[in-house]
Motif scaffolding. Structure first.
Motif, PDB file in Angstrom:
ATOM      1  N   TYR A 197       0.865  -1.176   0.000  1.00 43.36           N
ATOM      2  CA  TYR A 197       0.000   0.000   0.000  1.00 43.36           C
ATOM      3  C   TYR A 197       0.909   1.235   0.000  1.00 43.36           C
ATOM      4  O   TYR A 197       1.727   1.414   0.895  1.00 43.36           O
TER       5      TYR A 197
ATOM      6  N   HIS B  96      -1.935  -1.908  -4.118  1.00 41.04           N
ATOM      7  CA  HIS B  96      -3.058  -2.835  -3.895  1.00 41.04           C
ATOM      8  C   HIS B  96      -4.383  -2.358  -4.471  1.00 41.04           C
ATOM      9  O   HIS B  96      -5.270  -3.166  -4.690  1.00 41.04           O
ATOM     10  N   GLY B  97      -4.558  -1.062  -4.643  1.00 40.43           N
ATOM     11  CA  GLY B  97      -5.837  -0.667  -5.240  1.00 40.43           C
ATOM     12  C   GLY B  97      -6.253   0.722  -4.869  1.00 40.43           C
ATOM     13  O   GLY B  97      -5.986   1.682  -5.587  1.00 40.43           O
TER      14      GLY B  97
ATOM     15  N   VAL C  54      -1.086  -5.659  -8.157  1.00 39.84           N
ATOM     16  CA  VAL C  54      -1.734  -6.962  -7.994  1.00 39.84           C
ATOM     17  C   VAL C  54      -2.587  -7.384  -9.199  1.00 39.84           C
ATOM     18  O   VAL C  54      -3.107  -8.495  -9.218  1.00 39.84           O
TER      19      VAL C  54
ATOM     20  N   ARG D 111     -17.542  -0.811   2.781  1.00 40.99           N
ATOM     21  CA  ARG D 111     -17.400   0.601   2.429  1.00 40.99           C
ATOM     22  C   ARG D 111     -18.250   0.877   1.200  1.00 40.99           C
ATOM     23  O   ARG D 111     -18.603  -0.053   0.462  1.00 40.99           O
TER      24      ARG D 111
ATOM     25  N   LEU E 253     -17.824   1.713  -1.773  1.00 40.89           N
ATOM     26  CA  LEU E 253     -17.457   1.167  -3.086  1.00 40.89           C
ATOM     27  C   LEU E 253     -17.756  -0.324  -3.227  1.00 40.89           C
ATOM     28  O   LEU E 253     -17.731  -0.875  -4.323  1.00 40.89           O
TER      29      LEU E 253
ATOM     30  N   ILE F 146     -15.594  -0.712  -7.799  1.00 36.38           N
ATOM     31  CA  ILE F 146     -14.231  -0.852  -8.321  1.00 36.38           C
ATOM     32  C   ILE F 146     -13.511  -1.853  -7.432  1.00 36.38           C
ATOM     33  O   ILE F 146     -13.789  -1.932  -6.232  1.00 36.38           O
ATOM     34  N   GLU F 147     -12.617  -2.607  -8.034  1.00 36.94           N
ATOM     35  CA  GLU F 147     -11.875  -3.616  -7.255  1.00 36.94           C
ATOM     36  C   GLU F 147     -10.616  -3.909  -8.052  1.00 36.94           C
ATOM     37  O   GLU F 147     -10.691  -4.350  -9.199  1.00 36.94           O
TER      38      GLU F 147
HETATM   39  O1  GMT Z   1      -9.159  -0.421   0.012  1.00 34.27           O
HETATM   40  C1  GMT Z   1      -9.517  -1.573   0.159  1.00 34.27           C
HETATM   41  O2  GMT Z   1     -10.525  -2.113  -0.295  1.00 34.27           O
HETATM   42  C2  GMT Z   1      -8.666  -2.360   1.007  1.00 34.27           C
HETATM   43  C3  GMT Z   1      -7.539  -2.847   0.202  1.00 34.27           C
HETATM   44  C4  GMT Z   1      -6.726  -3.571   1.200  1.00 34.27           C
HETATM   45  O3  GMT Z   1      -5.848  -2.960   1.769  1.00 34.27           O
HETATM   46  O4  GMT Z   1      -7.003  -4.715   1.414  1.00 34.27           O
HETATM   47  O5  GMT Z   1      -8.035  -3.708  -0.839  1.00 34.27           O
HETATM   48  C5  GMT Z   1      -7.336  -3.660  -2.027  1.00 34.27           C
HETATM   49  O6  GMT Z   1      -6.303  -4.637  -1.963  1.00 34.27           O
HETATM   50  C6  GMT Z   1      -6.732  -5.994  -1.966  1.00 34.27           C
HETATM   51  C7  GMT Z   1      -5.498  -6.889  -1.859  1.00 34.27           C
HETATM   52  O7  GMT Z   1      -4.626  -6.709  -2.930  1.00 34.27           O
HETATM   53  C8  GMT Z   1      -7.527  -6.282  -3.238  1.00 34.27           C
HETATM   54  O8  GMT Z   1      -7.962  -7.632  -3.236  1.00 34.27           O
HETATM   55  C9  GMT Z   1      -8.740  -5.365  -3.299  1.00 34.27           C
HETATM   56  O9  GMT Z   1      -9.388  -5.554  -4.534  1.00 34.27           O
HETATM   57  C10 GMT Z   1      -8.294  -3.905  -3.197  1.00 34.27           C
HETATM   58  N1  GMT Z   1      -9.492  -3.077  -3.048  1.00 34.27           N
HETATM   59  C11 GMT Z   1      -9.918  -2.275  -4.019  1.00 34.27           C
HETATM   60  O10 GMT Z   1      -9.354  -2.159  -5.095  1.00 34.27           O
HETATM   61  C12 GMT Z   1     -11.164  -1.548  -3.728  1.00 34.27           C
END
Ligand code: GMT
Length: 374
Positions: free
Chosen positions: A92, A119-120, A149, A206, A208, A279-280
């Motif tokens: 992160y 991570h996202g 990722v 959350r 999203l 979004i993910e």
């Molecule tokens: O922001 C989040 O949703 C949490 C974040 C986290 O720190 O776990 O999730 C992100 O990282 C994960 C692990 O790589 C991914 O599986 C999730 O898709 C990602 N979340 C988003 O993109 C919303």
């Protein structure tokens, strides 16, 4: 290697991935040092080559907001220097990559490397916010190695931040110890009768994650199919979702279980997994469900389509299309052959592409390539 790992220690996919990666690296003989403000929640057993360094944040009346990033940078520098780390792998970008950059300036070691895994939401939400944009871009560019990722997240990072340094895609891996998932009839009975299907959702609730879409989706499904829904996790949208259930008289169909440490048993009794996210970048919970042989109904947003393959391992649908989600669930639960085939495909796809025996060596190779760069 001597590897430092910094992650968010609480619930959340990035912390889970970082912790499970550290445990596997230790298993393969590397020395691993976790640096964070609390013990990562999956770091729950003693291993002789895993160490934990807690970041203490000084409370002082002048500090309305105690500067965690600075305390973290100091602790990182101390651990890098005195434990003679080869590299620090931060998960992160915000603030971990920034603190790592600062720590590197505090030590005198040119061969030491920083690797950042994106991570996202560090990119799609926080990094995109004007207050964080410049520092996120700077911290990514100053990392010696950057991984994302998913392909989606790599492309998004390059596009949003106009970043030219290479980004290596190393997807998340199946972190759970699967064994052979049992049916656990007693646990199942607690939630559903024999003629009912169990649909599960896991997230941090959350906005999203669009958990409030789940209620109208299930309302429509219930016109054709007997289902019960396990809502696993907690967060700001839980209250709204529970309120919607009450308004629609669906309280006996939904179980809001809150945060759960042991999702193994819950996945064992799950027939279908549902994630309608806006979004993910990846969707770790989807991968975990797939590894249990559970077909998944997800949105087609971001990196989800790289994991849940439409019409093969489940269905991927346009964000917010309640009708399409409900129709796909009904279709899947009405066709035994399709249901069994998709579950089998999901498991095979997850194990073939995202087994930790495949992904952990990708990280080790990447570490070596970054360490060998001048
Ligand atoms: O922001 C989040 O949703 C949490 C974040 C986290 O720190 O776990 O999730 C992100 O990282 C994960 C692990 O790589 C991914 O599986 C999730 O898709 C990602 N979340 C988003 O993109 C919303």
């Amino acid at each position: 290697m001597k590897i430092g790992i910094t992650c968010y220690p609480t619930y959340g996919g990035s912390g889970v991935v970082a912790t499970e990666l550290g445990k596997k690296l230790a298993y393969f003989g590397h020395e691993v040092h976790f640096i964070s403000y609390a013990l990562p929640y999956r770091l729950n057993e003693f291993t002789s080559n895993i160490f934990f360094h807690e970041v203490e944040v000084l409370k002082y009346p002048l500090f309305e907001y105690p500067p965690y990033s600075l305390s973290l940078a100091s602790k990182m520098a101390e651990v890098i220097e005195f434990q003679k780390l080869d590299l620090l792998h931060v998960h992160y970008a915000i603030p971990h990559a920034t603190s790592a950059y600062l720590a590197k300036q505090l030590i005198n070691n040119d061969s030491f490397k920083i690797i950042t895994t994106l991570h996202g939401t560090d990119i799609t939400l926080l990094g995109n916010d004007p207050s964080f944009f410049k520092i996120t871009k700077f911290s990514i560019e100053k990392s010696d190695g950057v991984t994302a990722v998913s392909e989606f997240l790599k492309n998004e990072t390059q596009k949003v931040f106009d970043i030219t340094n290479p980004i290596q895609v190393i997807p998340n891996f199946v972190p759970l110890n699967l064994g052979e998932p049992e049916k656990l009839p007693d646990v199942r009975k607690r939630f559903a009768d024999d003629d009912e299907y169990i649909i599960s959702h896991i997230s941090n609730f959350r906005p999203l994650k669009r958990v409030t879409d789940i209620i109208p989706i299930i309302k429509k499904v219930l016109q054709k199919k007997n289902v019960k829904v396990l809502m696993i996790g907690d967060g700001p949208e839980r209250y709204k979702a529970e309120e919607l259930c009450r308004q629609d008289n669906l309280c006996d169909k939904f179980f809001f279980l809150g945060k759960q440490e042991n999702i193994h048993d819950l996945l064992c009794i799950t027939d279908l997994f549902l994630l309608p996210s806006e979004i993910e970048s990846f969707g770790l919970a989807v991968l975990e469900a797939m590894a249990f042989g559970i077909p998944c109904i997800t949105s087609n947003a971001g990196g989800l389509i790289e994991i849940n393959i439409d019409s093969q391992t489940g269905f991927t649908l346009p964000v917010g299309n309640i009708e399409a989600f409900a129709d796909s669930i009904i279709k899947l639960l009405s066709d035994d052959n399709l249901f069994i085939k998709m579950g089998k495909n999901a498991k095979e796809f997850a194990i073939k592409n995202f087994a930790c025996s495949k992904i952990v060596p990708e990280y080790v190779n990447y570490y070596n390539s970054v360490l060998n760069e001048k």
